[in-house]
Design a protein around this motif. Sequence first.
Motif, PDB file in Angstrom:
ATOM      1  N   UNK A 192      -7.092  -5.888  10.329  1.00 49.32           N
ATOM      2  CA  UNK A 192      -7.507  -4.130   9.309  1.00 49.32           C
ATOM      3  C   UNK A 192      -6.487  -3.850   8.882  1.00 49.32           C
ATOM      4  N   UNK A 193      -5.459  -4.259   9.778  1.00 46.57           N
ATOM      5  CA  UNK A 193      -3.947  -2.840   9.415  1.00 46.57           C
ATOM      6  C   UNK A 193      -3.781  -3.591   7.908  1.00 46.57           C
ATOM      7  N   UNK A 194      -3.054  -5.008   7.411  1.00 45.96           N
ATOM      8  CA  UNK A 194      -2.913  -5.365   6.347  1.00 45.96           C
ATOM      9  C   UNK A 194      -3.837  -5.196   5.516  1.00 45.96           C
ATOM     10  N   UNK A 196      -3.029  -2.986   2.278  1.00 49.50           N
ATOM     11  CA  UNK A 196      -3.727  -3.874   0.530  1.00 49.50           C
ATOM     12  C   UNK A 196      -4.319  -3.335   0.294  1.00 49.50           C
ATOM     13  N   UNK A 197      -5.481  -2.492   0.563  1.00 52.14           N
ATOM     14  CA  UNK A 197      -6.313  -1.962  -0.392  1.00 52.14           C
ATOM     15  C   UNK A 197      -5.889  -0.458  -0.580  1.00 52.14           C
ATOM     16  N   UNK A 198      -5.288   0.085  -0.313  1.00 47.51           N
ATOM     17  CA  UNK A 198      -4.375   1.568  -0.554  1.00 47.51           C
ATOM     18  C   UNK A 198      -3.462   1.238  -2.123  1.00 47.51           C
ATOM     19  N   UNK A 199      -3.104   0.069  -1.653  1.00 46.26           N
ATOM     20  CA  UNK A 199      -1.555  -0.581  -2.151  1.00 46.26           C
ATOM     21  C   UNK A 199      -2.437  -0.704  -4.138  1.00 46.26           C
ATOM     22  N   UNK A 200      -3.655  -0.965  -4.107  1.00 47.49           N
ATOM     23  CA  UNK A 200      -3.803  -1.651  -5.219  1.00 47.49           C
ATOM     24  C   UNK A 200      -4.732  -0.115  -5.771  1.00 47.49           C
ATOM     25  N   UNK A 201      -5.283   0.698  -4.970  1.00 55.55           N
ATOM     26  CA  UNK A 201      -5.870   1.900  -5.644  1.00 55.55           C
ATOM     27  C   UNK A 201      -4.874   2.552  -5.947  1.00 55.55           C
ATOM     28  N   UNK A 202      -2.986   2.403  -5.564  1.00 54.11           N
ATOM     29  CA  UNK A 202      -2.168   3.528  -6.007  1.00 54.11           C
ATOM     30  C   UNK A 202      -2.068   2.305  -7.347  1.00 54.11           C
ATOM     31  N   UNK A 203      -1.603   1.194  -7.315  1.00 49.36           N
ATOM     32  CA  UNK A 203      -1.578   0.523  -8.479  1.00 49.36           C
ATOM     33  C   UNK A 203      -2.496   0.550  -9.802  1.00 49.36           C
ATOM     34  N   UNK A 204      -4.241   0.527  -9.754  1.00 50.02           N
ATOM     35  CA  UNK A 204      -4.858   1.202 -10.177  1.00 50.02           C
ATOM     36  C   UNK A 204      -4.274   2.366 -10.621  1.00 50.02           C
ATOM     37  N   UNK A 205      -3.648   3.872 -10.394  1.00 54.02           N
ATOM     38  CA  UNK A 205      -3.703   4.808 -10.825  1.00 54.02           C
ATOM     39  C   UNK A 205      -2.610   4.664 -11.239  1.00 54.02           C
ATOM     40  N   UNK A 206      -1.450   3.758 -11.283  1.00 59.92           N
ATOM     41  CA  UNK A 206      -0.215   3.656 -12.396  1.00 59.92           C
ATOM     42  C   UNK A 206      -0.806   3.094 -13.695  1.00 59.92           C
ATOM     43  N   UNK A 243       1.808   3.331   5.001  1.00 63.15           N
ATOM     44  CA  UNK A 243       2.715   3.878   4.423  1.00 63.15           C
ATOM     45  C   UNK A 243       3.264   3.061   4.086  1.00 63.15           C
ATOM     46  N   UNK A 244       3.662   4.033   2.464  1.00 59.32           N
ATOM     47  CA  UNK A 244       4.590   2.983   1.613  1.00 59.32           C
ATOM     48  C   UNK A 244       3.700   2.883   0.351  1.00 59.32           C
ATOM     49  N   UNK A 245       2.079   2.632   0.870  1.00 60.67           N
ATOM     50  CA  UNK A 245       1.074   1.754  -0.657  1.00 60.67           C
ATOM     51  C   UNK A 245       1.397   2.564  -1.484  1.00 60.67           C
ATOM     52  N   UNK A 246       1.798   4.404  -1.518  1.00 54.20           N
ATOM     53  CA  UNK A 246       1.980   4.654  -2.826  1.00 54.20           C
ATOM     54  C   UNK A 246       3.178   4.111  -3.618  1.00 54.20           C
ATOM     55  N   UNK A 247       4.383   3.531  -2.784  1.00 55.86           N
ATOM     56  CA  UNK A 247       5.130   2.961  -3.213  1.00 55.86           C
ATOM     57  C   UNK A 247       4.892   0.908  -4.183  1.00 55.86           C
ATOM     58  N   UNK A 248       4.250   0.567  -3.399  1.00 52.56           N
ATOM     59  CA  UNK A 248       3.873  -0.331  -3.361  1.00 52.56           C
ATOM     60  C   UNK A 248       3.033  -0.583  -4.815  1.00 52.56           C
ATOM     61  N   UNK A 249       1.787   0.027  -4.165  1.00 55.21           N
ATOM     62  CA  UNK A 249       1.659   0.224  -6.333  1.00 55.21           C
ATOM     63  C   UNK A 249       2.244   0.483  -7.530  1.00 55.21           C
ATOM     64  N   UNK A 250       3.016   1.564  -7.122  1.00 56.57           N
ATOM     65  CA  UNK A 250       3.970   1.702  -8.484  1.00 56.57           C
ATOM     66  C   UNK A 250       5.048   0.267  -8.603  1.00 56.57           C
ATOM     67  N   UNK A 251       5.323   0.038  -7.757  1.00 54.58           N
ATOM     68  CA  UNK A 251       6.739  -1.111  -7.720  1.00 54.58           C
ATOM     69  C   UNK A 251       5.045  -2.381  -8.528  1.00 54.58           C
ATOM     70  N   UNK A 252       3.951  -2.642  -7.698  1.00 53.22           N
ATOM     71  CA  UNK A 252       2.833  -3.950  -8.609  1.00 53.22           C
ATOM     72  C   UNK A 252       3.091  -3.348 -10.072  1.00 53.22           C
ATOM     73  N   UNK A 253       2.633  -2.475 -10.149  1.00 51.18           N
ATOM     74  CA  UNK A 253       2.456  -1.844 -12.034  1.00 51.18           C
ATOM     75  C   UNK A 253       3.563  -1.570 -12.463  1.00 51.18           C
ATOM     76  N   UNK A 254       4.808  -1.864 -12.108  1.00 50.99           N
ATOM     77  CA  UNK A 254       6.091  -2.106 -12.761  1.00 50.99           C
ATOM     78  C   UNK A 254       5.973  -3.787 -12.630  1.00 50.99           C
TER      79      UNK A 254
END
Length: 255
Positions: free
Chosen positions: A2-4, A8-18, A100-111
């Motif tokens: 559930x933690x993973x 992943x859900x948080x990272x995808x949300x941040x990716x959509x933001x980018x 922690x770090x979902x913002x950075x993962x989302x940014x990197x996924x968009x990049x």
Amino acid sequence: MSGYAHALTDSWTMTRRELAHWARQPGQVLVALVFPVMLLLMFGYLIGGGRGVRGDYVDYLVPGMLALTMAFGLEGTMLAVTRDLDKGVIDRFRSLPMANGAVLVGRSAADMLQSAAALALMTGTALALGWRPHGGLGAYAGAAGLLLLFRFAMLWIGIHLALVAGKPEMVQAVQILVWPVGFLSNAFAAPDSMPDWLATVVRWNPLSRTATAVRHLLGGPGGEQGHVWAAVAWPLALLAVFFPLAVRRFARPRH
């Protein structure tokens, strides 16, 4: 698990933001895609030559330009991170129940999506100019994987440097560090044509390792089979250092 899943859900949300930022600022994305194409045309057909290159220079240049494209263009990511820091957006994200770090993962996924698009555009341009890979579809897939792995490593170096810089106006000074990596490489010329001390620096450059491995996979001049493992090891080593540094720096409150 559930933690993973939460991360992943948080990272995808941040990716959509980018990606939403891209839709509002398409010009910035377009410039990032077109700039490497301009370099390819300039070095391949305006300057050209290729000191010390045996064989067709375009076959040598295209893999080098693909590797260079993966090294350059980090300023967009660095500016986005520093702007969020400067405006307090990162502090607001820290206050949310977010991995922690979902913002950075989302940014990197968009990049990485933009990097894949840049790689496709550069390949299409090279094909239109008459360049042909000689290793088949599987070899090109392997080359693309090496290039994107190198980009991923460079990206996390850029994110860490952006977090250290803290302000958008500092990015220009920090991103100058990327240029020596790009031009002290074998992207444009063979190390054999350089002074011994410079050739040594160029050969140890991670970008040169990736370019040489890609040349081998695509059947171009200057390729060496032994560099394929080095082109995997270098980015993984860089990621092992800068990924945890960036996540740790992000988690640290600013004073």
